[in-house]
Design a protein around this motif. Structure first.
Motif, PDB file in Angstrom:
ATOM      1  N   VAL A  41       0.850  -1.186   0.000  1.00  0.00           N
ATOM      2  CA  VAL A  41       0.000   0.000   0.000  1.00  0.00           C
ATOM      3  C   VAL A  41       0.885   1.235   0.000  1.00  0.00           C
ATOM      4  O   VAL A  41       1.911   1.285   0.678  1.00  0.00           O
ATOM      5  CB  VAL A  41      -0.926   0.004   1.227  1.00  0.00           C
ATOM      6  N   THR A  42       0.502   2.249  -0.759  1.00  0.00           N
ATOM      7  CA  THR A  42       1.266   3.478  -0.793  1.00  0.00           C
ATOM      8  C   THR A  42       0.329   4.667  -0.612  1.00  0.00           C
ATOM      9  O   THR A  42      -0.873   4.496  -0.372  1.00  0.00           O
ATOM     10  CB  THR A  42       2.041   3.603  -2.120  1.00  0.00           C
ATOM     11  N   LEU A  67      -4.271  10.281  -0.227  1.00  0.00           N
ATOM     12  CA  LEU A  67      -5.144   9.156   0.087  1.00  0.00           C
ATOM     13  C   LEU A  67      -4.366   7.845   0.142  1.00  0.00           C
ATOM     14  O   LEU A  67      -3.331   7.684  -0.515  1.00  0.00           O
ATOM     15  CB  LEU A  67      -6.256   9.029  -0.967  1.00  0.00           C
ATOM     16  N   ARG A  68      -4.880   6.934   0.950  1.00  0.00           N
ATOM     17  CA  ARG A  68      -4.327   5.589   1.011  1.00  0.00           C
ATOM     18  C   ARG A  68      -4.624   4.882  -0.308  1.00  0.00           C
ATOM     19  O   ARG A  68      -5.754   4.850  -0.768  1.00  0.00           O
ATOM     20  CB  ARG A  68      -4.967   4.835   2.180  1.00  0.00           C
ATOM     21  N   LEU A  69      -3.598   4.304  -0.925  1.00  0.00           N
ATOM     22  CA  LEU A  69      -3.704   3.790  -2.277  1.00  0.00           C
ATOM     23  C   LEU A  69      -3.277   2.328  -2.326  1.00  0.00           C
ATOM     24  O   LEU A  69      -2.127   2.008  -2.612  1.00  0.00           O
ATOM     25  CB  LEU A  69      -2.816   4.627  -3.205  1.00  0.00           C
ATOM     26  N   GLY A  72      -9.725   8.731  -5.427  1.00  0.00           N
ATOM     27  CA  GLY A  72     -10.185  10.112  -5.321  1.00  0.00           C
ATOM     28  C   GLY A  72     -11.225  10.504  -6.341  1.00  0.00           C
ATOM     29  O   GLY A  72     -11.498  11.693  -6.525  1.00  0.00           O
ATOM     30  N   ARG A  73     -11.837   9.536  -7.036  1.00  0.00           N
ATOM     31  CA  ARG A  73     -12.843   9.858  -8.048  1.00  0.00           C
ATOM     32  C   ARG A  73     -14.177  10.236  -7.438  1.00  0.00           C
ATOM     33  O   ARG A  73     -14.970  10.962  -8.055  1.00  0.00           O
ATOM     34  CB  ARG A  73     -13.012   8.663  -8.998  1.00  0.00           C
ATOM     35  N   ILE A 124      -9.721   7.180   2.183  1.00  0.00           N
ATOM     36  CA  ILE A 124      -9.063   7.152   3.492  1.00  0.00           C
ATOM     37  C   ILE A 124      -7.695   7.811   3.377  1.00  0.00           C
ATOM     38  O   ILE A 124      -6.916   7.500   2.472  1.00  0.00           O
ATOM     39  CB  ILE A 124      -8.914   5.705   4.004  1.00  0.00           C
ATOM     40  N   LYS A 125      -7.403   8.715   4.303  1.00  0.00           N
ATOM     41  CA  LYS A 125      -6.088   9.350   4.325  1.00  0.00           C
ATOM     42  C   LYS A 125      -5.017   8.337   4.719  1.00  0.00           C
ATOM     43  O   LYS A 125      -5.217   7.514   5.600  1.00  0.00           O
ATOM     44  CB  LYS A 125      -6.075  10.525   5.305  1.00  0.00           C
ATOM     45  N   ALA A 126      -3.871   8.430   4.061  1.00  0.00           N
ATOM     46  CA  ALA A 126      -2.804   7.464   4.286  1.00  0.00           C
ATOM     47  C   ALA A 126      -2.008   7.805   5.539  1.00  0.00           C
ATOM     48  O   ALA A 126      -1.928   8.969   5.954  1.00  0.00           O
ATOM     49  CB  ALA A 126      -1.868   7.421   3.085  1.00  0.00           C
TER      50      ALA A 126
END
Length: 260
Positions: A68-69, A76-78, A207-208, A213-215
């Motif tokens: 996860v990055t 955002l958590r990606l 983010g669409r 969720i913030k990372a």
């Protein structure tokens, strides 16, 4: 069109003042206005700094490793998206190939609307609306084309080109909306609530749609540290080579010249 409307005549060496102003505006005001609008649009471009690009590269490397990055542009958590044979795996959940193809026909807001309303029929609403609008756009297009075709054929100013453009837009919009409506009609037989849930989670993480969720800080792409080789005791005790000058002095002037 404007030049023809104001009386442009290719056989004349000197055009009237109205035609001259149209020509001047076409090479000054029009491109200048377009350039200003383009410059204004650049203010909304979020990718501005070199370190953002480097973080994106490091984030891609983390995704390739299955980690996860953090999105450096949105924070955002990606989580990574794993694709195999058309299917998509996202945080332990999988969407099949046919389901992915169907959902790719719809915007994130449409998928979210269908998911939270619990009604797959919502996927038909916007395609149907745009289908009708495309058909309505074709009506003035055909009228302009028919009305101005005679003038266009004679080489005079005509509204027919505008009509042809409108017909083109109408045809593209009709085919695009028809393909989406066809997939929306298949949705009840192909999709499940879990498919919608996973796709909504993917759209949120990108983010669409709101709700991402913030990372955490430990998920932010960090610069890779290059490990330097340590100096071993054996390497530290290696005798340094004797300087060329010292060797040259011991061998006399001839060796000194060769060394230099």
């Amino acid at each position: 069109l404007l030049m023809g409307y104001y009386g442009y005549n290719p056989d004349l060496l000197e055009q009237n003042d109205s035609v001259k102003w149209v020509i001047k505006g076409s090479i000054s005001v029009l491109p200048g206005t377009a350039g200003l609008l383009g410059t204004f649009a650049l203010f909304f471009f979020t990718l501005r700094k070199k370190d953002q690009h480097e973080k994106i590269i490091r984030g891609l490397q983390r995704h390739q490793a299955g980690l996860v990055t953090m999105d450096p542009l949105t924070g955002l958590r990606l989580p990574p998206i794993k694709r195999q044979a058309g299917a998509v795996e996202f945080e332990g959940s999988t969407i099949g190939r046919d389901q992915v193809i169907l959902l790719d026909h719809f915007f994130a807001s449409e998928v979210s609307w269908a998911h939270y309303s619990g009604d797959l029929g919502k996927l038909k609403v916007k395609p149907l609306i745009f289908l009708v609008l495309s058909l309505l756009l074709g009506i003035p297009g055909f009228w302009f084309t028919i009305e101005g075709w005679a003038s266009l054929s004679e080489g005079h100013s005509s509204i027919a080109p505008i009509g042809i453009i409108l017909i083109g837009f109408a045809a593209i919009g009709f085919l695009f909306s028809l393909a989406r409506l066809r997939q929306a009609l298949r949705a009840p037989q192909v999709l499940s609530k879990k498919d919608l849930e996973v796709m909504v989670a993917i759209h949120k993480s990108r983010g669409r749609i709101p709700g991402g969720i913030k990372a955490d800080e430990d998920q932010a792409p960090q610069a890779t540290k290059v490990a330097m080789p340590e100096t071993t005791p054996a390497a530290a005790n290696v005798e340094k080579p004797t300087s060329l000058v010292a060797v040259a002095e011991s061998e006399g002037p001839k060796s000194t010249k060769a060394s230099l």
